[in-house]
Enzyme design. Sequence first.
Site, short mmCIF file in Angstrom:
data_model
loop_
_atom_site.label_atom_id
_atom_site.label_comp_id
_atom_site.label_asym_id
_atom_site.label_seq_id
_atom_site.Cartn_x
_atom_site.Cartn_y
_atom_site.Cartn_z
CB VAL A 21 -0.91 0.04 1.25
CG1 VAL A 21 -1.81 1.28 1.21
CG2 VAL A 21 -1.75 -1.22 1.36
CE LYS B 100 -2.00 0.00 -3.99
NZ LYS B 100 -1.87 1.05 -5.02
#
Length: 822
Positions: free
Chosen positions: A617, A690
């Site tokens: 992420v 994410k």
Amino acid sequence: MHHMDAFLINGLMKVLKFGGSSVGTPESIRRVKRIIESQSKPCIVVVSAFQEVTDSLLGAARMASEKNLQYRDLSDNIILKHKDFIEKVIVDQTTQKALRETITSLGAELREALDSIYNSDTLARELTDQVLSFGERASSLIISCYIEGSIHYDSREFIITLRNSGDTEVDFDLTNQLIINKFKNCVGLIIIPGFIASTSFGKTTTLGRGGSDYTAAIIAAALKSEKLEIWTDVDGFMTADPKKVEKAYTIASLTYSEAMELSHFGAKVVYTPTLRPVYKAKIPVSVHNTFNPDSPGTAIGDTRENGNGSPIKGISSIDHIDLITLQGAAMVGVTGTSARLFGALAGHAINIILITQASSEFSISFAVKPSDSTSAADAISAEFEKEVLLNKELKINVEKNLSIIAIVGEKMKNTPGISATLFKALGRNGINVIATAQGSSELNISVVIKHESLTKALNVIHDGFFLSRYKEINLFIAGTGLVGSSLIKQLHSQASLLFDNHKLRISLIGITNSRKMIVDKKGIPLESCREILKNDGEKANIGEFIQRIKKLNLRNSAFVDCTANAGVATEYGDILSGYISVVTANKIACSSDLNYYRKLKGIASERGVRFMYETTVGAGLPIIRTISDLVLSGDTILKIEAVLSGTLNFIFNEMNSNLPLSTAIRKAREKGYSEPDPRVDLSGTDVVRKILILAREAGYDTERDDVKVISFLPDECFSGDLNDFYRCVEKYDREFEERRIDLLKNNRKWRYIATFENGKGSVELKSVDSEHPSYHLEGSNNIVLLTTERYRELPMVIKGYGAGADVTAAGVFADLMRVFNV
Ligand code: ADP
Ligand code: ASP
Ligand code: MG
């Protein structure tokens, strides 16, 4: 020339021993000569057979006993090798000729002994010793001719063994007397063969493999010599065998007991019985390197010193042992069982290396040489026949393919926590301890482990106890695309800095992509690994790759996943189970099934390795770490709002009247911002993954279905292949441009926003006004707003480059450093 009376009167002489490794080549013989000539005191020099000669002789004897006629060629070669040697080192022609004749006659004796072995039914020790004696007899004669003015004596005249066997039992009363008589009247420099001895009836015997050290010690003790020097091919007694532990270093000083203990447990730099006679006679010993004569070496004596700060002095190992266990109820409380057991073993002359008894007294285990294993088991079966066979009260179990490691040091007595350090080092690296024993003197702790883990175990123990010069990291990389290549480049350019400043050495041991793979224990150079992979790699197979790296069983290992491949992600469990940390930029494992994610974390913590995924992420941005720190310190994450797609942010920032949506997508792909397949970004899949990862990190049990995706492109665009996709998007280019102009007029911008709150997530293309923190988000940047108990009014903001191979690779690099606590 020194007068030899001084030998006995003042003890003003030294005994020097040069091992096979010091007399292996004409070049090393010259070194030996220089060392001897630089001595200021009279000396007796003991020499071994030339390097590998004893092994070859033993090989020839075995062949002959197996009726393999090749023993003849082998013995001819051995003889020839010595004649070659003579030609190379002896200048004087007359001496050369005479010496060659001597070797010819020694060779004839050798051949005769081998022929006798060939013609007899058993391999008698007497004949083997006769064969083996050739090595030292030949080498000592050649060396004494080479070193002018020296006198040659045959040690069989004064070293007498008690039994006619390859055993090491010396008749010290007789031997000491003979030595004194022999050297009483001699003058000059004396050269004698090590290893060989004889019975009192004059039959040739040997003192056991490595026995030249012993010869030297026996002579030094008998003559009360001033010093015994062992000259070999390493700088001294080292913290571990340098052939197994690269980081081993020389120990400045050892007590006799420490050195004896280390050599008992396999440090072959000094043959085990060697130190006994010199210890009794209090003769100082030192170990030196023929190839580095100026280094100080190791002093062995009475003084206790703890130079290196470690509670232990050294680690040694016996590579091959068998563990025999006698087990059963009959062991409990029955006095005399042990006495019977060890009596039976002693009766068969079986040498016990280590004994351990479980405190429950249900079993007793002892280690023996594999060659003693069968006779040991037979001996105790016979002794306990009744209990084993009739009453079935006792069981005898033999475990094979084991090794023993011992850690040794006098300081151990007063230092708590030594076992803890030892067992922690082994446990953390997945090495199972099968048995353990502590010497009653508390001078050593020894453990029995599987032989396959020996090298790893020695190294982790060494790392655990000694400040090492550097730490080695063993790396396996999957994926050589943009991120993988960038990581390799960064590792290469940082390598020398990491070594200089952090004493960290990175070794790339395995690398694979979707086409090829290569695993090389010796290490693959970072700068050319991609070419090597391309040219020399074999066909890729991720499962096979993982099996191989697990089998290598290296310590400080990390697997780095720079792919976006689901197949690789499914291997993590297996990798972590093998005590290999995983660092990944691949989102799949953390964003698929919640159970799998949990399982991976569980395995990692159980095995004491790390599972790192910061770059899944926001590339290199510290997002996951921050959330994890907040949660760990007791905060609660209430809401996450974020622009997590650098790709989409880039696309919507880039679009203008001359650059329609479809072209902006292509540009994002070319710049390496997007996933290899940009549809993963455009469909929202990437962002869903994410936000799922972040929600899970925040402590929420979130599954994929908990995140709602509102697509901004119609489904039809995602039905065909990549070309169909671009064509489909082109149809909508105009519509998007019109909508963009509208937004612009209202001072608004598109942002692809992921939100997580109250256990639910959503992913959506939204328009934001200039008040919104993401309004000014440039290029491919990411932004994450964390609303927490502590950051309730004003959310915490993390912002910056969130895509791109270089920042992702840098993030992976940083994770890797964290794995190894740099
Ligand atoms: P030599 O031929 O001189 O007798 P050896 O081969 O018998 O030499 O012994 C030297 C070897 O011992 C070294 O090359 C090394 O590999 C091995 N060795 C094992 N343990 C140790 C240790 N603790 N320190 C030094 N050397 C060791
Ligand atoms: N040459 C003998 C051996 O190889 C003795 C020695 O080298 O110490 O075992
Ligand atoms: Mg030796």
